[in-house]
Design a protein around this motif. Sequence first.
Motif: not given
Ligand code: SIN
Length: 212
Positions: A120, A122, A128, A131, A187, A189, A204, A206, A208, A210
């Motif tokens: 991600n 930002y 965000l 969700h 959660h 952002i 920023r 991120n 993630t 999975r």
């Molecule tokens: C996410 O929930 O996919 C990203 C969370 C984040 O940007 O810290």
Amino acid sequence: MLDLFADTPPWQEPLAPGAYILRRRALAEAQGLIAAITDVSAQSPFRQMVTPGGYTMSVAMTNCGNVGWTTNQRGYLYASIDPQTGNLWPAMPAVFLSLAQACAQETGYENFRPDACLINRYAPGAKLSLHQDKDEQALQAPIVSVSLGLPAVFQFGGLKRNDPLQRVLLEHGDVVVWGGESRLFYHGIQPLKEGHHPATGACRYNLTFRHT
Ligand code: SIN
Ligand code: FE2
């Protein structure tokens, strides 16, 4: 005796049952991670995806790994092909995989084998909304989330959308791991504040991880 090392990074903070913040855990790897983001996004560029409801997300996204998270008119899905390029998503860089596995292991999640990493980006103002990460079949695997660059306020709630939220500032190098009881916790952002970070400039990132 004064303990000079008590506050030296990285250190762990409990967030919720099965959820932990590993403060500054990715600091040593940060430069390598950012270089790898540049490589990945040269092959599969950042793009603002459109939700099934027709809303353009403010966060720009790309992926690496065997499968990537994406949207289409019918919903959210993991796919091995990047719909924008028509090619496979770039392979997951070794520096990504080893960090994610180490963070999972350090928080009690053995044998984490992420096959997807959503990246991600930002810009100031991007957010965000609350969700759940629930497009994965492997709900026994945790989520490992790495923050780079400008700080952001992370909201972490519970199983219900209207459960009370904790708000924590995630800074450059912080890692959050959630699984077990909190695997499906809501959660999000909050809108990113303007700023300049020496490692990323005005944004920023991120990552993630999975196991889908
Ligand atoms: C996410 O929930 O996919 C990203 C969370 C984040 O940007 O810290
Ligand atoms: Fe998420």
